[in-house]
Design a protein around this motif. Structure first.
Motif, PDB file in Angstrom:
ATOM      1  N   VAL A  99       0.907  -1.158  -0.202  1.00 47.81           N
ATOM      2  CA  VAL A  99       0.070  -0.014  -0.085  1.00 47.81           C
ATOM      3  C   VAL A  99       0.882   1.365   0.084  1.00 47.81           C
ATOM      4  O   VAL A  99       1.811   1.439   0.832  1.00 47.81           O
ATOM      5  CB  VAL A  99      -0.862  -0.007   1.264  1.00 47.81           C
ATOM      6  N   ILE A 100       0.843   2.213  -0.970  1.00 47.46           N
ATOM      7  CA  ILE A 100       1.578   3.279  -1.234  1.00 47.46           C
ATOM      8  C   ILE A 100       0.794   4.481  -1.304  1.00 47.46           C
ATOM      9  O   ILE A 100       0.075   4.394  -2.301  1.00 47.46           O
ATOM     10  CB  ILE A 100       2.648   3.007  -2.325  1.00 47.46           C
ATOM     11  N   GLY A 101       1.105   5.400  -0.629  1.00 47.65           N
ATOM     12  CA  GLY A 101       0.610   7.035  -0.550  1.00 47.65           C
ATOM     13  C   GLY A 101      -0.914   7.151  -0.250  1.00 47.65           C
ATOM     14  O   GLY A 101      -1.225   6.101   0.476  1.00 47.65           O
ATOM     15  N   GLY A 102      -1.572   8.136  -0.438  1.00 46.54           N
ATOM     16  CA  GLY A 102      -2.745   8.194  -0.361  1.00 46.54           C
ATOM     17  C   GLY A 102      -3.060   8.722   1.187  1.00 46.54           C
ATOM     18  O   GLY A 102      -2.295   8.839   1.945  1.00 46.54           O
ATOM     19  N   SER A 103      -4.391   8.426   1.609  1.00 41.10           N
ATOM     20  CA  SER A 103      -4.936   8.663   2.905  1.00 41.10           C
ATOM     21  C   SER A 103      -5.823   7.781   3.325  1.00 41.10           C
ATOM     22  O   SER A 103      -6.875   7.397   2.595  1.00 41.10           O
ATOM     23  CB  SER A 103      -5.344  10.205   3.076  1.00 41.10           C
ATOM     24  N   VAL A 104      -5.752   7.353   4.728  1.00 42.00           N
ATOM     25  CA  VAL A 104      -7.350   6.935   5.261  1.00 42.00           C
ATOM     26  C   VAL A 104      -7.653   7.662   6.384  1.00 42.00           C
ATOM     27  O   VAL A 104      -6.859   8.132   7.211  1.00 42.00           O
ATOM     28  CB  VAL A 104      -6.789   5.658   5.682  1.00 42.00           C
ATOM     29  N   GLU A 105      -9.116   8.108   6.735  1.00 45.23           N
ATOM     30  CA  GLU A 105      -9.444   9.170   7.483  1.00 45.23           C
ATOM     31  C   GLU A 105     -10.680   8.668   8.125  1.00 45.23           C
ATOM     32  O   GLU A 105     -11.740   8.067   7.298  1.00 45.23           O
ATOM     33  CB  GLU A 105      -9.761  10.436   6.772  1.00 45.23           C
ATOM     34  N   ASN A 106     -10.933   9.108   9.397  1.00 46.32           N
ATOM     35  CA  ASN A 106     -11.966   8.775  10.223  1.00 46.32           C
ATOM     36  C   ASN A 106     -12.479   7.273  10.300  1.00 46.32           C
ATOM     37  O   ASN A 106     -13.860   7.039  10.518  1.00 46.32           O
ATOM     38  CB  ASN A 106     -13.140   9.763   9.636  1.00 46.32           C
ATOM     39  N   CYS A 107     -11.723   6.431  10.114  1.00 45.44           N
ATOM     40  CA  CYS A 107     -12.084   4.890  10.113  1.00 45.44           C
ATOM     41  C   CYS A 107     -11.754   4.422  11.692  1.00 45.44           C
ATOM     42  O   CYS A 107     -10.916   5.280  12.379  1.00 45.44           O
ATOM     43  CB  CYS A 107     -11.071   4.247   9.120  1.00 45.44           C
ATOM     44  N   PRO A 108     -12.475   3.373  12.164  1.00 43.24           N
ATOM     45  CA  PRO A 108     -12.366   3.094  13.430  1.00 43.24           C
ATOM     46  C   PRO A 108     -10.833   2.623  13.722  1.00 43.24           C
ATOM     47  O   PRO A 108     -10.011   2.962  14.594  1.00 43.24           O
ATOM     48  CB  PRO A 108     -13.059   1.780  13.381  1.00 43.24           C
ATOM     49  N   GLY A 109     -10.122   2.057  12.502  1.00 40.78           N
ATOM     50  CA  GLY A 109      -8.629   1.563  12.651  1.00 40.78           C
ATOM     51  C   GLY A 109      -8.185   2.017  11.127  1.00 40.78           C
ATOM     52  O   GLY A 109      -8.853   2.070  10.152  1.00 40.78           O
ATOM     53  N   GLY A 110      -6.814   2.288  11.103  1.00 42.14           N
ATOM     54  CA  GLY A 110      -6.574   2.748   9.602  1.00 42.14           C
ATOM     55  C   GLY A 110      -5.941   1.449   8.739  1.00 42.14           C
ATOM     56  O   GLY A 110      -6.929   1.345   7.901  1.00 42.14           O
ATOM     57  N   ILE A 111      -4.923   0.744   8.899  1.00 44.50           N
ATOM     58  CA  ILE A 111      -4.561  -0.313   8.126  1.00 44.50           C
ATOM     59  C   ILE A 111      -4.378  -1.421   8.942  1.00 44.50           C
ATOM     60  O   ILE A 111      -3.548  -1.561   9.792  1.00 44.50           O
ATOM     61  CB  ILE A 111      -3.221   0.173   7.122  1.00 44.50           C
ATOM     62  N   LEU A 112      -4.752  -2.696   8.669  1.00 42.72           N
ATOM     63  CA  LEU A 112      -4.568  -3.852   9.327  1.00 42.72           C
ATOM     64  C   LEU A 112      -3.760  -4.731   8.339  1.00 42.72           C
ATOM     65  O   LEU A 112      -4.320  -5.197   7.125  1.00 42.72           O
ATOM     66  CB  LEU A 112      -6.052  -4.671   9.591  1.00 42.72           C
ATOM     67  N   VAL A 113      -2.561  -5.076   8.645  1.00 43.88           N
ATOM     68  CA  VAL A 113      -1.553  -5.938   7.844  1.00 43.88           C
ATOM     69  C   VAL A 113      -1.704  -7.453   8.422  1.00 43.88           C
ATOM     70  O   VAL A 113      -1.042  -7.678   9.614  1.00 43.88           O
ATOM     71  CB  VAL A 113      -0.479  -5.235   8.104  1.00 43.88           C
ATOM     72  N   ALA A 114      -2.159  -8.255   7.754  1.00 42.60           N
ATOM     73  CA  ALA A 114      -2.283  -9.618   8.016  1.00 42.60           C
ATOM     74  C   ALA A 114      -1.680 -10.711   7.101  1.00 42.60           C
ATOM     75  O   ALA A 114      -0.644 -10.495   6.680  1.00 42.60           O
ATOM     76  CB  ALA A 114      -3.746  -9.999   8.564  1.00 42.60           C
ATOM     77  N   THR A 124       1.875   6.507   3.740  1.00 38.98           N
ATOM     78  CA  THR A 124       0.208   6.695   3.611  1.00 38.98           C
ATOM     79  C   THR A 124      -0.119   7.685   4.875  1.00 38.98           C
ATOM     80  O   THR A 124       0.691   7.544   5.933  1.00 38.98           O
ATOM     81  CB  THR A 124      -0.408   5.692   3.883  1.00 38.98           C
ATOM     82  N   GLN A 125      -1.103   8.614   4.867  1.00 40.08           N
ATOM     83  CA  GLN A 125      -1.395   9.662   5.835  1.00 40.08           C
ATOM     84  C   GLN A 125      -2.641   8.842   6.547  1.00 40.08           C
ATOM     85  O   GLN A 125      -3.598   8.828   5.703  1.00 40.08           O
ATOM     86  CB  GLN A 125      -1.451  10.898   5.148  1.00 40.08           C
ATOM     87  N   ILE A 126      -2.620   8.715   7.862  1.00 42.66           N
ATOM     88  CA  ILE A 126      -3.595   8.014   8.625  1.00 42.66           C
ATOM     89  C   ILE A 126      -3.916   9.100   9.478  1.00 42.66           C
ATOM     90  O   ILE A 126      -3.294   9.447  10.448  1.00 42.66           O
ATOM     91  CB  ILE A 126      -3.331   6.708   9.039  1.00 42.66           C
ATOM     92  N   THR A 127      -5.383   9.633   9.418  1.00 43.59           N
ATOM     93  CA  THR A 127      -5.791  10.449  10.265  1.00 43.59           C
ATOM     94  C   THR A 127      -6.919  10.229  11.181  1.00 43.59           C
ATOM     95  O   THR A 127      -8.010   9.610  10.422  1.00 43.59           O
ATOM     96  CB  THR A 127      -5.960  11.876   9.835  1.00 43.59           C
ATOM     97  N   ASN A 128      -7.282  10.426  12.395  1.00 47.82           N
ATOM     98  CA  ASN A 128      -8.470  10.327  13.040  1.00 47.82           C
ATOM     99  C   ASN A 128      -9.038   8.844  13.075  1.00 47.82           C
ATOM    100  O   ASN A 128     -10.191   8.417  12.657  1.00 47.82           O
ATOM    101  CB  ASN A 128      -9.789  11.272  12.163  1.00 47.82           C
ATOM    102  N   PHE A 129      -8.128   8.051  13.375  1.00 47.86           N
ATOM    103  CA  PHE A 129      -8.322   6.743  13.756  1.00 47.86           C
ATOM    104  C   PHE A 129      -8.983   6.567  15.050  1.00 47.86           C
ATOM    105  O   PHE A 129      -8.332   6.891  15.757  1.00 47.86           O
ATOM    106  CB  PHE A 129      -7.293   5.659  13.490  1.00 47.86           C
ATOM    107  N   LEU A 130     -10.506   6.441  15.000  1.00 49.89           N
ATOM    108  CA  LEU A 130     -11.351   6.482  16.006  1.00 49.89           C
ATOM    109  C   LEU A 130     -11.157   5.718  17.121  1.00 49.89           C
ATOM    110  O   LEU A 130     -11.324   6.044  18.474  1.00 49.89           O
ATOM    111  CB  LEU A 130     -12.761   6.972  15.713  1.00 49.89           C
ATOM    112  N   LEU A 131     -10.949   4.381  17.212  1.00 49.32           N
ATOM    113  CA  LEU A 131     -11.066   3.338  17.979  1.00 49.32           C
ATOM    114  C   LEU A 131     -10.009   2.306  17.957  1.00 49.32           C
ATOM    115  O   LEU A 131      -9.858   1.706  19.156  1.00 49.32           O
ATOM    116  CB  LEU A 131     -12.450   2.388  17.781  1.00 49.32           C
ATOM    117  N   ASP A 132      -9.332   2.129  16.881  1.00 45.36           N
ATOM    118  CA  ASP A 132      -8.380   1.044  16.913  1.00 45.36           C
ATOM    119  C   ASP A 132      -6.817   1.672  16.656  1.00 45.36           C
ATOM    120  O   ASP A 132      -6.634   2.875  17.017  1.00 45.36           O
ATOM    121  CB  ASP A 132      -8.545  -0.116  15.864  1.00 45.36           C
ATOM    122  N   ASP A 133      -5.927   0.740  16.087  1.00 44.33           N
ATOM    123  CA  ASP A 133      -4.889   1.353  15.724  1.00 44.33           C
ATOM    124  C   ASP A 133      -4.544   1.927  14.408  1.00 44.33           C
ATOM    125  O   ASP A 133      -5.504   1.824  13.251  1.00 44.33           O
ATOM    126  CB  ASP A 133      -3.780  -0.096  15.657  1.00 44.33           C
ATOM    127  N   GLY A 134      -3.574   2.990  14.242  1.00 42.63           N
ATOM    128  CA  GLY A 134      -3.269   3.675  12.834  1.00 42.63           C
ATOM    129  C   GLY A 134      -2.958   2.434  12.167  1.00 42.63           C
ATOM    130  O   GLY A 134      -3.394   2.213  10.986  1.00 42.63           O
TER     131      GLY A 134
END
Length: 329
Positions: A99-114, A124-134
């Protein structure tokens, strides 16, 4: 691109955030909420996605060749409220996905790597992750580099939480995490050239052994700057300053760690602190630890005459210590 992160210290550290992109040969395909990406794909628009228990991830990246490159306005914005823990803007599965670049906003968590691991999460810019990890990295051998993770809020969790082994976390900026800035629960991690500030708990929290933690700045966190819970780690040339608790703390019987050439100043409790009597064979050498509210160097289990010490203290610069002889070794 150079980012200057500290003005108050004599030797500012610059994070070298690489602008070199991995060539993905992305396809110009339409991308919609809840798609599964299984080939190199470019996202150039902002998706507005409402996560549900039935659709907990806005996008899922998987094999055999799924990679996501977000450019221009490309990104994901979650709508419809805070959602639930375990829901993320992006889910990465399979092996060696990117995953390269862009943004993830206002989600419970940002990116889950499994998946099986060997994934890369880059720039990647991750802002306002509301409940979980960025970024939560559950698999092994992942690279987390050059991301900006901000504005978690009090209900959120860690900026980066890596439970897999052999994780590399480098050149990230994490500001305002609801818990730890960086929490490492996997073995043999490399935590290099990150900036953590404003976390509700510790800036960097290491809970396993065999890590390298170098050239990071951890400042203005409510908890400690760097907390070491484990053995055989190498902690060098970091700056831990203005944190609410200890600058660098070795706790939970952490042993055989090397604490070398760090700058530890203006913290709300101790500077460099051996917390438990079972912490032995640590080497604390060549650090600058001054102007902390508590002792600059503290080993409450040490011999008052600094003979027959369980830990090696030498060549540190400090104004205060307990026992007092530690600062003269």
């Amino acid at each position: 691109m150079n980012i200057k992160l500290s003005k108050s210290l004599t030797a500012p550290i610059y994070l070298m955030v690489s602008t070199s992109a991995v060539i993905l040969s992305p396809q110009s395909l339409a991308v919609e909420c809840f798609d599964t990406i299984n080939s190199p794909t470019t996202l150039t628009e902002n998706l507005l996605c409402e996560l549900t228990p039935e659709n907990p991830y806005a996008l899922t990246i998987t094999g055999p060749s799924g990679n996501l490159y977000m450019s221009g306005d490309g990104g994901i914005t979650c709508i419809g409220g805070a959602g639930e823990t375990g829901q993320f803007g992006i889910m990465v599965e399979g092996t060696s996905r990117q995953v390269i670049g862009g943004s993830v906003e206002n989600c419970p968590g940002g990116i889950l790597v499994a998946g099986s691991g060997l994934h890369s999460i880059l720039h990647t810019q991750i802002t306002n992750f509301l409940l979980d990890d960025g970024i939560r990295a559950e698999s092994n051998n992942n690279l987390i580099q050059g991301n900006i993770i901000t504005s978690n809020g009090a209900d959120g969790d860690d900026g980066i939480d890596a439970s897999g082994d052999f994780t590399t976390v480098t050149q990230n900026i994490i500001n305002g995490a609801g818990d730890e800035g960086i929490e490492i629960n996997g073995a043999s991690a490399s935590i290099i050239q990150n900036y953590t500030a404003g976390s509700d708990d510790d800036g960097i929290d290491l809970n396993r052994s065999g890590a390298t933690i170098s050239f990071n700045i951890s400042e203005n966190n409510d908890g400690g700057g760097i907390v070491i819970n484990g053995n055989n780690s190498y902690i060098s040339q970091n700056i831990a300053s203005n944190n609410g608790d200890d600058g660098i703390e070795i706790s939970d019987s952490g042993s055989s760690n090397t604490i070398l050439q760090n700058t530890v100043q203006y913290n709300g409790d101790q500077g460099i602190y051996i917390e438990q009597s079972g912490s032995v064979d640590n080497v604390i050498r060549g650090n600058i630890s001054t102007d902390n509210v508590g002792f600059d160097l503290l080993d409450p289990f040490a011999d008052p005459t600094c003979t027959n010490l369980n830990n090696t203290w030498s060549s540190n610069t400090a104004n205060t210590s307990d026992p007092d002889c530690l600062r003269f070794l």
